[in-house]
Design a protein around this motif. Structure first.
Motif: not given
Ligand SMILES: [Zn+2]
Length: 123
Positions: A18, A20-21, A25, A36, A39
């Motif tokens: 992901c 963002r984080c 995943h 994800c 997020c």
């Protein structure tokens, strides 16, 4: 879903990070921007706060407009409260969508990532 049509998911391996984080995943949990579920929910939540802020600013503008230009009489003041409440609510919804769109468009990388053993910056 048709099998012979190329899908954007085909370009990626089964496990995707992901943006963002930075957590890995299964690609089924990521969307086109490689965000994800968590997020996206966080972005929605953040957009909701901006939405309420925008809604209240819009409501304040509406109050100023009604107060200065329409000059309501005390007889129908309840109706104006309803109008303003509706304006705040609709304004917050509109601003939330705009804020979410901006967050999606800016697509800041790794914004939800937790740096390993670093002091979490207090927002
Ligand atoms: Zn994520």
């Amino acid at each position: 879903m048709k099998e012979d049509r190329p899908n954007w998911r085909d370009r990626y391996p089964d496990e995707v990070t992901c943006v963002r984080c930075l957590e890995v995943h299964d690609q089924m949990y990521l969307d086109r921007l490689l965000w994800c579920d968590r997020c996206r929910a966080l972005a929605r939540n953040r957009a909701g706060w901006w939405g309420w802020l925008g809604g209240w600013i819009f409501g304040a503008g509406l109050v100023a407009y009604i107060w200065i230009f329409i000059r309501p009489t005390s007889l129908v003041i309840g109706g104006w409260f309803g109008t303003v409440a509706m304006g705040i609510w609709l304004g917050s919804k509109a601003c939330r969508e705009i804020a979410y769109g901006v967050i999606r468009f800016v697509n800041a990388r790794a914004i939800e990532a937790v740096p390993p053993k670093a002091d979490a910056p207090s927002e």
